[in-house]
Design an enzyme around this catalytic site. Structure first.
Site, mmCIF file in Angstrom:
data_model
loop_
_atom_site.group_PDB
_atom_site.id
_atom_site.type_symbol
_atom_site.label_atom_id
_atom_site.label_comp_id
_atom_site.label_asym_id
_atom_site.label_seq_id
_atom_site.Cartn_x
_atom_site.Cartn_y
_atom_site.Cartn_z
ATOM 1 N N ALA A 48 17.094 32.371 5.348
ATOM 2 C CA ALA A 48 17.716 31.689 5.460
ATOM 3 C C ALA A 48 19.313 30.938 5.136
ATOM 4 O O ALA A 48 19.559 30.556 5.458
ATOM 5 C CB ALA A 48 16.510 30.736 3.916
ATOM 6 N N HIS A 233 26.147 24.667 -4.010
ATOM 7 C CA HIS A 233 26.481 24.347 -2.796
ATOM 8 C C HIS A 233 26.490 23.319 -2.022
ATOM 9 O O HIS A 233 25.867 22.716 -2.220
ATOM 10 C CB HIS A 233 25.226 25.209 -1.456
ATOM 11 N N ARG A 249 31.830 23.451 7.837
ATOM 12 C CA ARG A 249 32.946 23.279 7.702
ATOM 13 C C ARG A 249 34.049 24.283 8.129
ATOM 14 O O ARG A 249 35.204 23.639 8.134
ATOM 15 C CB ARG A 249 32.833 23.166 6.056
#
Length: 356
Positions: A48, A233, A249
């Site tokens: 993931a 996060h 970002r």
């Protein structure tokens, strides 16, 4: 009960467990190694991970700069000799993964590409598009197969550690497909089972990340240290917790509140940077804990929005990057946003909130 005798038993077959098994096999070809996992290794949660992994590679970077960014990002609470070891060995490990076949994203000249990540003064995050964990796990799994002394016990749930006079001597596992038990005797036991962040309501973790290894060790008197350091996060999807990688970002995505205002500049992360031109350590590329805390402050001020299910969110805006760039650098993010929130990042901002 079936009994198996090995030299080393490794509980967990994600990135850490697979790498430990390979290292043991390389160190001594005569070792017999049991690799035990409650899922098929390619379903371990390492898959993931999206954004990348940090290692010094640019000529303008150095171990000292990586060390300082890491220690400063940890509010000077890090164990500094561990950080020093980490920063010096990271490039070695990244290069080794490449030699084993990990397809790191490249620059036009063929060199390894790196992207910005929060808390870094210099770009040093190696990445494989936005599926880094997927490729890491594939690489490690395929490499492990060439060592016949690594004996896999897939879909075996470890129930307890076996001890003798205070020493770990193996473990007992249940074959989840058959409901039978196996006793694995070993001279050493490695716990590589990951964390337990499914305990949190908003989390990025799969259903398997339930702290089994931590609890087993604790029951046998092994001290668990630094349990308060759970990483938040800043950008996860509100209804599923699925991670919107920090790479969003790093590539130039911005965070805005209900008024479309880039609120991070109000919380010590300014000055505001130009849209689509991120600068290391400023605004959206501040440390994860500070960016997450800023969301909490905005929530207290009433500056967040609510989803249809009543979850508080802000927006991650990637529209200014354009559809072509998004498909090149963040294809998986585009898929996830469409599948789980019905949002095309090239057309609309993505609803996000902090997750663990």
């Amino acid at each position: 009960m079936q009994t198996v005798n090995v030299d080393v038993a490794i509980v967990g077959a994600g990135g850490g467990g697979l790498r430990a098994a390979i290292a043991a096999a390389e160190a001594n070809p005569n070792l017999k190694i049991a690799l035990i996992s409650k899922v098929y290794p390619m379903r371990s949660h390492t898959v993931a991970a999206e954004g990348g992994s940090a290692a010094v590679i640019k000529e303008t970077d150095s171990y000292e700069k990586h060390f300082h960014d890491t220690v400063a990002g940890g509010d000077w609470l890090c164990e500094q000799d561990v950080v020093e070891y980490f920063v010096k060995h990271s490039p070695v490990e990244m290069t080794q993964l490449e030699r084993w076949g990990c397809p790191w994203s490249r620059k036009e000249d063929g060199g390894v590409n790196v992207r910005r990540f929060g808390g870094m003064k210099i770009e040093r995050t190696w990445f494989a598009a936005d599926k880094t964990g997927f490729h890491l796990l594939h690489t490690l799994f395929q490499t492990s197969i060439k060592y016949p002394q690594i004996i896999r016990f897939d879909e075996h749930f470890v129930l307890d550690i076996l001890t003798d006079d205070g020493h770990a001597r193996g473990c007992v596992a249940m074959n989840m497909m058959e409901g039978t038990f196996v006793q694995i005797n070993a001279n050493a036991v490695v716990i590589a089972t990951g964390g337990g962040c499914r305990a949190f309501r908003f989390n990025t973790n799969g259903g398997i990340v339930t702290g089994d290894g931590l609890s087993m060790a604790y029951r046998h008197g092994v001290p668990l240290r630094d349990m308060e350091f759970v990483q938040y996060h800043p950008t996860g999807l509100p209804n599923t917790g699925i991670l919107m990688t920090e790479g969003c970002r790093g590539e130039g995505g911005i965070l805005v509140n209900k008024d479309g205002y880039r609120y991070l500049q109000d919380y010590g992360l300014g000055p505001e940077t130009p849209v689509g031109k991120p600068e290391n350590k400023y605004m959206e590329l501040g440390p994860r804990d500070k960016v997450s805390q800023a969301f909490w402050q905005e929530w207290r001020k009433g500056n967040t929005l609510k989803t249809a299910k009543g979850v508080d969110i802000v927006h991650l805006d990637l529209r200014h990057l354009g559809a072509k760039y998004l498909q090149e650098r963040l294809p998986f993010i585009c898929e996830l946003a469409k599948a789980y929130e019905g949002v095309d990042p090239a057309e609309s901002p993505i609803p996000v909130r902090p997750v663990v």
